[in-house]
Enzyme design. Structure first.
Site, PDB file in Angstrom:
ATOM      1  N   GLY A   1       0.815  -1.212   0.000  1.00  0.00           N
ATOM      2  CA  GLY A   1       0.000   0.000   0.000  1.00  0.00           C
ATOM      3  C   GLY A   1       0.845   1.257   0.000  1.00  0.00           C
TER       4      GLY A   1
ATOM      5  CB  THR B   1       6.041   4.230  -1.998  1.00  0.00           C
ATOM      6  OG1 THR B   1       5.513   3.142  -2.744  1.00  0.00           O
ATOM      7  CG2 THR B   1       5.449   5.493  -2.583  1.00  0.00           C
TER       8      THR B   1
ATOM      9  CD  GLU C   1       2.809  -0.634  -5.613  1.00  0.00           C
ATOM     10  OE1 GLU C   1       2.040  -1.004  -6.500  1.00  0.00           O
ATOM     11  OE2 GLU C   1       2.624  -0.873  -4.424  1.00  0.00           O
TER      12      GLU C   1
ATOM     13  CG  HIS D   1      -1.725   0.803  -4.364  1.00  0.00           C
ATOM     14  ND1 HIS D   1      -2.575  -0.056  -5.021  1.00  0.00           N
ATOM     15  CD2 HIS D   1      -0.615   0.081  -4.073  1.00  0.00           C
ATOM     16  CE1 HIS D   1      -1.989  -1.238  -5.132  1.00  0.00           C
ATOM     17  NE2 HIS D   1      -0.804  -1.189  -4.554  1.00  0.00           N
TER      18      HIS D   1
ATOM     19  CG  HIS E   1      -2.434  -4.997  -1.764  1.00  0.00           C
ATOM     20  ND1 HIS E   1      -1.222  -5.303  -1.188  1.00  0.00           N
ATOM     21  CD2 HIS E   1      -2.145  -4.174  -2.804  1.00  0.00           C
ATOM     22  CE1 HIS E   1      -0.246  -4.699  -1.853  1.00  0.00           C
ATOM     23  NE2 HIS E   1      -0.783  -4.005  -2.825  1.00  0.00           N
TER      24      HIS E   1
HETATM   25 ZN   LIG Z   1       0.407  -2.815  -4.323  1.00  0.00          ZN
END
Ligand SMILES: [Zn+2]
Length: 355
Positions: free
Chosen positions: A106, A151, A153, A172, A174
């Site tokens: 996340g 991060t 991401e 973001h 999961h």
């Molecule tokens: Zn992810």
């Protein structure tokens, strides 16, 4: 003797996390220090950077990644950014408590300048972040401030912000139910719960390796008309035009919805959907809130398209009324032999009972 405070002194105090409202009451402020304080008091919007033009006049301009390191550090430690750092920690805790994140998974980003975002660090559980863990990055992902590494991401968040200028915050994670849909490649069916229809607009992006520019591009391609993107075989990302808590709310709404319809689909009874007219009313509210949706402007008979959903959510209005010519409607499942057999069995039973 009275203390003279310059703008440099104030920037130094901010950088060191000191409260500039705690200045001695009789301190003498230089004119530019007074401007600095006034700008900070005025609050909202991006913190202006200060510069002195060649004729000595003080000019203010929005802070960007091109500002000096000292200016960026001062902004990074300003009360406005400190408050946002605390808010991101709070959202991270809520993600973790609801089991929307696992391990170090996340990430969260908030746009705080023309080309600057505040984001979460890599390799830290979102449930246990500290304000000092946060990072500043430019829109290409280059880290500008912060002791921890940003991060991995972040590119996806930044590509959303670049493609959708209204996106001020992205989350973001999961969440298991919504991620289940993403793994199956199934878009949640529609026309069942008002909260979801008003606040969410979902699409699925194909799988790519997390953190790669291709992944970010595939997500960004969808953010014009959707604020909630299921990332195939991975998780979910949401964006908000309001703030980071609103982006988080979209995650809660999606996850509760996916969970609820999974329960509904297991009760052994066809689920009820709202009518297209009822949905149209919700879409009007959605549009007035500035939330995107690809269904704006569609005919009522085109609104509840649950063709992709199994086991069998059908639209309240037969698709044939639409006259779209392809003869395939949400409620005509004649091509599905399993459904056909089921319908035949039920019909036989009714006939047997009545005879
Ligand atoms: Zn992810």
């Amino acid at each position: 003797m009275k203390q003279v405070i310059s703008v440099r002194d104030l920037e130094e105090m901010v950088k060191n996390g000191k409260d500039i409202r705690a200045l001695p009451v009789d301190a003498l402020l230089t004119p530019s220090a007074r401007d600095f304080l006034r700008d900070r008091e005025s609050g909202d919007g991006y913190q202006p950077a200060r510069a002195t033009s060649s004729d000595g006049a003080v000019v203010t301009k929005p802070i960007t990644s091109r500002n000096s390191k000292a200016e960026l550090d001062a902004y990074f430690n300003s009360s406005k950014i400190q408050a946002l750092k605390h808010q991101i920690c709070d959202i991270g805790r809520r993600l973790w408590q609801r089991a929307y994140v696992d391990g170090n998974g996340g990430n969260i980003a908030v746009r705080v300048g023309e080309d600057i975002a505040l984001c979460t660090p890599t390799l830290v559980s979102k449930g246990f972040m500290k304000p000092e863990d946060m990072c500043f990055v430019d829109l290409e992902g280059t880290q500008l401030c912060g002791g921890k590494k940003r991060t991995s991401e972040i590119l996806m968040h930044l590509q959303i912000m670049k493609r959708q200028p209204r996106a001020v915050a992205t989350v973001h994670c999961h969440p298991p139910y919504a991620t289940g849909f993403a793994v199956a490649g199934v878009e949640p069916p529609t026309c069942m719960i008002p909260e979801f229809e008003v606040f969410s607009s979902v699409a699925i992006a194909p799988y790519r390796t997390p953190g790669t520019p291709e992944m970010g591009k595939l997500v960004a391609d969808l953010v014009d008309e959707h604020n909630t993107i299921l990332m195939a075989n991975h998780g979910v990302v949401t964006w908000s035009h309001n703030d980071v808590e609103d982006a988080y709310f979209k995650m809660e709404i999606l996850e509760a919805y996916c969970r609820t319809i999974l329960v509904a689909s297991q009760l052994g009874k066809p689920v009820n959907t709202m009518t297209p007219t009822q949905l149209q009313d919700l879409l009007k509210i959605k549009q007035s809130l500035g939330i995107p949706d690809p269904r704006y402007g569609l005919k009522e008979c085109e609104l509840c398209d649950n063709d992709g959903w199994r086991p069998g959510v059908t639209c309240a209005l037969p698709g044939s009324v639409c006259g779209n010519g392809n003869g395939q409607t949400a409620s005509s499942s004649a091509s599905d032999p399993e459904t056909e057999a089921l319908v035949q069995a039920i019909t036989d039973q009714i006939m047997a009972r009545n005879s």
